[in-house]
Design an enzyme around this catalytic site. Structure first.
Site, mmCIF file in Angstrom:
data_model
loop_
_atom_site.group_PDB
_atom_site.id
_atom_site.type_symbol
_atom_site.label_atom_id
_atom_site.label_comp_id
_atom_site.label_asym_id
_atom_site.label_seq_id
_atom_site.Cartn_x
_atom_site.Cartn_y
_atom_site.Cartn_z
ATOM 1 N N HIS A 59 -23.723 -62.638 55.161
ATOM 2 C CA HIS A 59 -23.316 -62.370 53.767
ATOM 3 C C HIS A 59 -24.512 -62.369 52.804
ATOM 4 C CE1 HIS A 59 -19.852 -63.066 50.706
ATOM 5 N NE2 HIS A 59 -20.872 -62.487 50.099
ATOM 6 N N HIS A 61 -26.417 -60.005 49.492
ATOM 7 C CA HIS A 61 -26.392 -58.893 48.532
ATOM 8 C C HIS A 61 -27.823 -58.412 48.331
ATOM 9 C CE1 HIS A 61 -22.150 -59.511 47.432
ATOM 10 N NE2 HIS A 61 -22.415 -60.792 47.659
ATOM 11 N N LEU A 62 -28.107 -57.207 48.821
ATOM 12 C CA LEU A 62 -29.481 -56.681 48.728
ATOM 13 C C LEU A 62 -29.698 -55.848 47.466
ATOM 14 C CD1 LEU A 62 -30.308 -55.685 52.426
ATOM 15 C CD2 LEU A 62 -31.249 -57.601 51.103
ATOM 16 N N ARG A 63 -28.612 -55.451 46.811
ATOM 17 C CA ARG A 63 -28.649 -54.746 45.507
ATOM 18 C C ARG A 63 -29.223 -53.335 45.548
ATOM 19 N NH1 ARG A 63 -24.928 -58.238 43.944
ATOM 20 N NH2 ARG A 63 -25.696 -60.187 43.093
ATOM 21 N N ASN A 93 -21.247 -53.969 47.596
ATOM 22 C CA ASN A 93 -21.094 -53.818 46.134
ATOM 23 C C ASN A 93 -22.392 -53.394 45.454
ATOM 24 O OD1 ASN A 93 -22.248 -56.377 46.532
ATOM 25 N ND2 ASN A 93 -21.180 -57.309 44.809
ATOM 26 N N ASP A 151 -16.142 -57.314 49.008
ATOM 27 C CA ASP A 151 -16.701 -58.529 48.424
ATOM 28 C C ASP A 151 -17.169 -58.357 46.984
ATOM 29 O OD1 ASP A 151 -17.502 -61.282 48.495
ATOM 30 O OD2 ASP A 151 -19.559 -60.559 48.496
ATOM 31 N N HIS A 178 -12.931 -61.511 50.331
ATOM 32 C CA HIS A 178 -13.323 -62.366 49.207
ATOM 33 C C HIS A 178 -11.989 -62.870 48.649
ATOM 34 C CE1 HIS A 178 -15.365 -63.101 45.173
ATOM 35 N NE2 HIS A 178 -14.087 -63.079 44.848
ATOM 36 N N ASP A 304 -24.454 -65.896 51.111
ATOM 37 C CA ASP A 304 -23.987 -65.184 49.907
ATOM 38 C C ASP A 304 -25.134 -65.060 48.901
ATOM 39 O OD1 ASP A 304 -22.440 -63.801 48.127
ATOM 40 O OD2 ASP A 304 -21.149 -65.477 47.588
ATOM 41 N N HIS A 308 -29.585 -62.194 40.672
ATOM 42 C CA HIS A 308 -29.298 -61.649 39.336
ATOM 43 C C HIS A 308 -30.525 -61.862 38.471
ATOM 44 C CE1 HIS A 308 -25.064 -60.787 39.925
ATOM 45 N NE2 HIS A 308 -24.856 -62.000 40.400
HETATM 46 C C1 NCD Z 1 -21.548 -62.001 44.319
HETATM 47 C C2 NCD Z 1 -22.426 -60.946 43.693
HETATM 48 O O1 NCD Z 1 -23.183 -61.271 42.762
HETATM 49 O O2 NCD Z 1 -22.423 -59.783 44.126
HETATM 50 N N1 NCD Z 1 -21.435 -63.127 43.426
HETATM 51 C C3 NCD Z 1 -21.074 -64.383 43.743
HETATM 52 O O3 NCD Z 1 -20.950 -65.213 42.857
HETATM 53 N N2 NCD Z 1 -20.896 -64.767 44.963
HETATM 54 C C4 NCD Z 1 -20.210 -61.422 44.664
HETATM 55 C C5 NCD Z 1 -19.432 -62.226 45.657
HETATM 56 O O4 NCD Z 1 -19.981 -62.718 46.665
HETATM 57 O O5 NCD Z 1 -18.213 -62.359 45.505
HETATM 58 ZN ZN ZN Z 2 -17.345 -62.840 47.327
HETATM 59 ZN ZN ZN Z 3 -20.931 -62.087 48.185
#
Ligand code: NCD
Ligand code: ZN
Ligand code: ZN
Length: 427
Positions: A59, A61-63, A93, A151, A178, A304, A308
């Site tokens: 899990h 997020h590489l953006r 996402n 997610d 999620h 996760d 940001h």
């Molecule tokens: C995640 C994100 O920033 O994409 N944020 C989070 O608080 N975990 C989204 C997610 O994992 O639900």
């Molecule tokens: Zn999530």
């Molecule tokens: Zn996530």
């Protein structure tokens, strides 16, 4: 040019059969021998260090594509290597959403070019993560996705979730939820409870998560499917998963290091770096999570990792985007539990390697002769101070900044090649 045999000498080697003091010999990107007194053309001394399979994170997020100001595939995968990971699964996402094969292939190609870790994309369940129309899952599977998830958002529509389970089942893809009932969580920026009341922030109740998991389990029982609950955060969810496993359902789940390490008390000072979804919960939840991780109800530890920028975080708590970094803090945080005696070291390593490999059917996750040499060498005592200069991630949103922890990855090998080498052992 073949650099010849590489021998990691004198480490504590974690194999499926247990851990042992041994050498590991690597040739042509594979482990060819595990034993004592091995010789080779290059010897790396790993005495007092742990030699474990490259860590696997289900899990991340590489953006990229679309939000490269927060993170990109290069910085994200370098952060992963620095954290000891050799395989990561990235959530869809992005902008555009990974709901079609062209996006999947772009991610795979870009990750290959960087070459730091293996990147396995997770495709969207629904087009645009909108929860209305199923994405082209078959085509994305051809492109290389290993699971599907919306997610960041739950799939609220039960009928659509049923179809997602049925469809995913035919492709043997896990469906990652999620779990958040949006009608129950609406407007809540942290966990609903005493701390939220005290500091005057609207909370979201624990049942927003468990109600969704309960619903999904009923559907899974009906359809059959591989169901994986992302970032489990409450005692009730744990109880539901435990019961579902007892009933023989094909259910797995993960917990984040931050839900194990922190409670909603961490939000007391309105520090937006503590704002995550699902929110940090109570000490009772935290205890249930640790117990469930120890007994195997919770299969995996997943970060996760959610980068940001200050644009999303330097604002009021209610307005801040949820999420914190995870790739470079996961191992130090987990090793802390091992040192305190709250988590068995073998279980901790399995939850970061073998269990995630099994949950998503990924290669790797165990050290054995013949296996690809994806390896993480850990110094369990090495102090690590979390600071913005030291982080490979583009973003710095972690509440652990300034803290000194002990234990980290010092060398990460991908197919026998160093992708992270803290002390330049390999150069
Ligand atoms: C995640 C994100 O920033 O994409 N944020 C989070 O608080 N975990 C989204 C997610 O994992 O639900
Ligand atoms: Zn999530
Ligand atoms: Zn996530």
């Amino acid at each position: 040019m073949d650099p010849g045999d590489l021998v990691l000498r004198g480490g504590r080697v974690f194999t499926p059969a247990g851990d042992q003091a041994a050498d590991v010999r690597i040739t042509g990107g594979r482990i060819v021998e595990i034993g004592r007194g091995l010789v080779g053309s290059r010897i790396i001394d790993v005495k007092d260090l742990w030699v474990v399979p490259g860590l696997i994170d289900l899990h991340v997020h590489l953006r990229e594509p679309g939000q490269e100001y927060k993170e990109d595939i290069e910085t994200g995968t370098r952060a992963a290597a620095a954290g000891g990971f050799t395989t990561i699964c990235c959530m869809p996402n992005t902008r555009p959403v990974n709901d079609q094969r062209t996006v999947t292939e772009l991610i795979v190609r870009r990750a290959r070019e960087v070459g730091a870790v293996r990147v396995k994309p997770i495709g969207a369940i629904t087009q645009g993560l909108e929860g209305k129309i199923l994405a082209d899952i078959a085509d994305m599977k051809e492109g290389g996705i290993v699971a599907i998830s919306d997610d960041g958002r739950p799939v609220m529509n039960s009928g659509l979730m049923r179809r997602a389970f049925e469809y995913a089942r035919t492709f043997d893809l896990p469906v990652v939820q999620h779990a958040e009932d949006l009608d129950l969580s609406e407007g809540g920026a942290m966990n609903e409870g005493a701390v939220a009341t005290r500091i005057g922030i609207k909370g979201q109740p624990a049942c927003a998560e468990s109600a969704m998991v309960a619903r999904d389990l009923e559907i899974v029982e009906w359809t059959g499917a591989r169901y994986h609950v992302a970032h489990v955060s409450t005692a009730r969810t744990v109880a539901l998963v435990r019961d579902a496993k007892r009933r023989g359902l094909d259910v797995t789940c993960e917990v984040t290091p931050h839900h194990l390490a922190l409670t909603d008390e961490a939000c007391s000072h309105y520090d937006t770096r503590t704002k995550v979804m699902p929110p940090l919960r109570t000490a009772a939840d935290q205890e249930a999570l640790l117990e469930a991780l120890a007994d195997g109800t919770i299969d995996c530890i997943a970060t996760d990792h959610a980068p940001h920028s200050p644009v999303e975080k330097d604002v009021e708590f209610e307005c801040a985007a949820p999420g914190m970094l995870g790739l470079e803090t996961a191992l130090p945080l987990i090793l802390d539990f091992v040192r305190m005696g709250t988590l068995d070291e073998k279980r901790a390593i399995a939850a970061l390697t073998r269990s995630p490999a099994k949950a998503f059917g990924l290669p790797g996750g165990s050290l054995a002769v013949g296996a690809v040499a994806d390896i993480c060498v850990i110094d369990p005592e090495r102090p690590v101070t979390i600071n913005s200069e030291g982080l490979s991630s583009k973003s710095k949103n972690t509440p652990f900044l300034g803290q000194t922890l002990a234990g980290r990855a010092v060398l990460t090998l991908l197919e026998g090649r160093a992708v992270f080498d803290l002390d330049r052992r390999m150069s």
